[in-house]
Write an enzyme that holds these catalytic residues in place. Structure first.
Site, PDB file in Angstrom:
ATOM      1  N   ARG A 104      50.922  44.137  40.742  1.00  0.00           N
ATOM      2  CA  ARG A 104      51.028  45.347  39.932  1.00  0.00           C
ATOM      3  C   ARG A 104      52.411  45.933  40.107  1.00  0.00           C
ATOM      4  NH1 ARG A 104      46.411  49.787  40.479  1.00  0.00           N
ATOM      5  NH2 ARG A 104      46.838  49.611  42.688  1.00  0.00           N
ATOM      6  N   THR A 108      54.880  50.870  36.505  1.00  0.00           N
ATOM      7  CA  THR A 108      54.122  50.812  35.238  1.00  0.00           C
ATOM      8  C   THR A 108      52.639  50.504  35.471  1.00  0.00           C
ATOM      9  OG1 THR A 108      54.471  48.435  35.022  1.00  0.00           O
ATOM     10  CG2 THR A 108      56.165  49.867  34.087  1.00  0.00           C
ATOM     11  N   ASP A 200      43.084  50.148  49.893  1.00  0.00           N
ATOM     12  CA  ASP A 200      43.740  48.944  49.379  1.00  0.00           C
ATOM     13  C   ASP A 200      43.027  47.717  49.933  1.00  0.00           C
ATOM     14  OD1 ASP A 200      45.592  46.625  49.281  1.00  0.00           O
ATOM     15  OD2 ASP A 200      46.911  48.084  48.326  1.00  0.00           O
ATOM     16  N   ASP A 203      45.228  44.998  51.711  1.00  0.00           N
ATOM     17  CA  ASP A 203      45.697  45.431  53.035  1.00  0.00           C
ATOM     18  C   ASP A 203      44.566  45.411  54.054  1.00  0.00           C
ATOM     19  OD1 ASP A 203      48.330  45.768  52.438  1.00  0.00           O
ATOM     20  OD2 ASP A 203      48.201  47.916  52.057  1.00  0.00           O
TER      21      ASP A 203
HETATM   22  N1  URA Z   1      43.363  47.949  44.316  1.00  0.00           N
HETATM   23  C1  URA Z   1      42.876  48.258  45.542  1.00  0.00           C
HETATM   24  O1  URA Z   1      43.042  47.486  46.474  1.00  0.00           O
HETATM   25  N2  URA Z   1      42.230  49.427  45.707  1.00  0.00           N
HETATM   26  C2  URA Z   1      42.020  50.288  44.696  1.00  0.00           C
HETATM   27  O2  URA Z   1      41.392  51.338  44.913  1.00  0.00           O
HETATM   28  C3  URA Z   1      42.524  49.952  43.431  1.00  0.00           C
HETATM   29  C4  URA Z   1      43.184  48.793  43.264  1.00  0.00           C
END
Ligand code: URA
Length: 209
Positions: A104, A108, A200, A203
Site C-alpha cells: 500500500r 494514496t 497491523d 507486523d
Molecule cells: N491492514 C492491517 O494489517 N490492519 C488493518 O487494520 C488494516 C489493514
C-alpha cells in the site's frame, strides 16, 4: 450484504478475540492465526466438488469420495497472507500456492504490484485469495483483477477481518467474488486501519513492529 459469509463458529470467534488483544505475543498471534485459518478453511471448502474413487479396505473394495486438492490454488497477498497459508495447507495439503506482492502506498493507500507468481493451467483451477485484513479493499481488488485475467474456474476471497467500507468496495468491484470473514468490524479509520481491528496484521504475524 449478499455474498459475504461471516464464519461465526464459537472456536473462530474465541480465537479471534484472543488475537485482538494487544498483549498477545507474536508467537501466540501466529499460532492462533494458523488455527483460525484451518477452521475457516473447513467452512470455505464446504461446497468443493467431490469425485468418486475406488478404495481397497482391508475387507473389500468400495467407492469413496475425494476432493481434487491440486485443482485448488491458495493465492496469498504478501506478506500478511502468508500468515494464513500454513493453516490452510494443514487441512488441504495438496493445494497449489500462488503469491501476489502488493504494497500500500502510504500516501494514496493504492496498491503497487511488485510480485506475481501463479501455478500453470489456471483456467482449470478454483482460487481462494487470502489476506487477513480487507480494509480499503484496494489490494484485494487489484489482486482479483489480475487473477480474473487468467480466467480461473472460480475465485473466493478469505480474510480474518473486514469492515463495511472494505466489503462495499470489494462488492462494487467484484460482486461475483464471495467474501469469507470471521468479523465485519465497525469502520475504517483515516489511516486505512480497521476499528476495533487487531492492528497491523503483518507486523503482528512477523514481529516487525
Ligand atoms: N491492514 C492491517 O494489517 N490492519 C488493518 O487494520 C488494516 C489493514
Amino acid at each position: 450484504m449478499s455474498n459475504v459469509h461471516v464464519i461465526d463458529h464459537p472456536l473462530v470467534q474465541h480465537k479471534l478475540t484472543l488475537m485482538r488483544n494487544r498483549e498477545a505475543s507474536t508467537n501466540s498471534f501466529r499460532r492462533l492465526l494458523g488455527e483460525l485459518a484451518s477452521l475457516m478453511t473447513y467452512e470455505i471448502t464446504r461446497e468443493l466438488p467431490l469425485q468418486d474413487i475406488e478404495v481397497q479396505t482391508p475387507l473389500e473394495t468400495t467407492t469413496g469420495r475425494v476432493i481434487d486438492g491440486k485443482k485448488l490454488v491458495f493465492v496469498s497477498i504478501l506478506r500478511a497472507g502468508n500468515g494464513i497459508l500454513e493453516g490452510m495447507l494443514n487441512v488441504v495439503p495438496g493445494a497449489r500456492v500462488g503469491h501476489i506482492g502488493l504494497y500500500r502506498d502510504p500516501d494514496t493507500l493504492k496498491p503497487v504490484e511488485y510480485y506475481f507468481k501463479m501455478p500453470s493451467e489456471m483456467t482449470e483451477r478454483d482460487i481462494i485469495v487470502v489476506d487477513p485484513m480487507l480494509a480499503t479493499g484496494n489490494s484485494a481488488i487489484a489482486a482479483i483483477e489480475k487473477l480474473k485475467a487468467l480466467k480461473p474456474k472460480s475465485i473466493k476471497f478469505v480474510c480474518l477481518l473486514t469492515c463495511p467500507e472494505g466489503v462495499a468496495a470489494m462488492q462494487a468491484a467484484h460482486p461475483d467474488v464471495p467474501i469469507y470473514t470471521a468479523s465485519i468490524d465497525r469502520q475504517l479509520n483515516d489511516h486505512g486501519y480497521i476499528l476495533p481491528g487487531l492492528g497491523d496484521a503483518g507486523d503482528r504475524i512477523f514481529g516487525t513492529q
